[in-house]
Design an enzyme around this catalytic site. Structure first.
Site, PDB file in Angstrom:
ATOM      1  N   GLU A  24       0.823  -1.213   0.000  1.00 28.70           N
ATOM      2  CA  GLU A  24       0.000   0.000   0.000  1.00 28.70           C
ATOM      3  C   GLU A  24       0.857   1.263   0.000  1.00 28.70           C
ATOM      4  OE1 GLU A  24      -4.083  -0.561   2.288  1.00 28.70           O
ATOM      5  OE2 GLU A  24      -2.366  -1.074   3.567  1.00 28.70           O
ATOM      6  N   TYR A  56     -15.177  27.151  -1.408  1.00 26.89           N
ATOM      7  CA  TYR A  56     -14.976  25.711  -1.282  1.00 26.89           C
ATOM      8  C   TYR A  56     -14.109  25.137  -2.397  1.00 26.89           C
ATOM      9  CZ  TYR A  56     -19.012  25.590  -4.435  1.00 26.89           C
ATOM     10  OH  TYR A  56     -19.871  25.803  -5.471  1.00 26.89           O
ATOM     11  N   VAL A  75      -6.121   6.027   8.232  1.00 26.50           N
ATOM     12  CA  VAL A  75      -7.131   7.003   7.819  1.00 26.50           C
ATOM     13  C   VAL A  75      -7.388   7.996   8.949  1.00 26.50           C
ATOM     14  CG1 VAL A  75      -8.253   5.608   6.042  1.00 26.50           C
ATOM     15  CG2 VAL A  75      -9.055   5.452   8.387  1.00 26.50           C
ATOM     16  N   GLU A  76      -7.182   7.571  10.189  1.00 24.78           N
ATOM     17  CA  GLU A  76      -7.364   8.469  11.333  1.00 24.78           C
ATOM     18  C   GLU A  76      -6.390   9.649  11.251  1.00 24.78           C
ATOM     19  OE1 GLU A  76      -8.608   4.349  12.781  1.00 24.78           O
ATOM     20  OE2 GLU A  76      -7.066   5.141  11.470  1.00 24.78           O
ATOM     21  N   LYS A 101     -11.721   4.422   2.458  1.00 24.96           N
ATOM     22  CA  LYS A 101     -11.009   3.686   1.423  1.00 24.96           C
ATOM     23  C   LYS A 101     -11.985   2.671   0.828  1.00 24.96           C
ATOM     24  CE  LYS A 101      -6.954   2.044   2.436  1.00 24.96           C
ATOM     25  NZ  LYS A 101      -5.851   1.386   3.144  1.00 24.96           N
TER      26      LYS A 101
END
Length: 123
Positions: A24, A56, A75-76, A101
């Site tokens: 990964e 934005y 991901v945190e 993901k």
């Protein structure tokens, strides 16, 4: 009157490096990101000019660059660093971020985290 106005971007798909496995760390995977930020729509609607609102598009372009230029295992961490970057670089007091993901977990459409942060979290 209490205003709870928000601007949101949903399901922004970006290729980034995120994961704990060696394979990964060597590839770019699809990451889905959605966010909401606080925004005074009432004031912006009176002027009807881009300068009176939260841009934005600029925030989203910065998020895309951030994702493409950085690598994370979790991901945190990914969500936390994006929240911090947006709050510190733009006039945003509150952000809610959903990072996932797609396809990362077998038999599941999606897996990820949702966080909410305020400017006070990064003082």
């Amino acid at each position: 009157m209490i205003k709870k106005d928000r601007i949101y971007v949903e399901d922004l798909r970006v290729k980034g490096t995120i994961g704990i496995f060696d394979w990964e760390k060597k590839i770019k995977q699809e990451i889905s990101l959605s966010y909401e930020i606080d925004h005074d729509n009432f004031s912006a609607s009176k002027e009807d000019k881009i300068e009176a609102t939260t841009d934005y598009k600029t925030i989203t372009k910065k998020i895309i660059s951030f994702i493409e230029e950085n690598k994370f295992e979790l991901v945190e961490t990914f969500a936390e660093k994006i929240a911090e970057m947006v709050i510190k670089n733009f006039d945003v007091n509150w952000i809610k971020i959903r990072v996932s993901k797609p396809g990362a977990l077998r038999f599941s459409k999606d897996v990820g985290v949702i966080i909410e942060r305020t400017s006070e979290d990064y003082e």
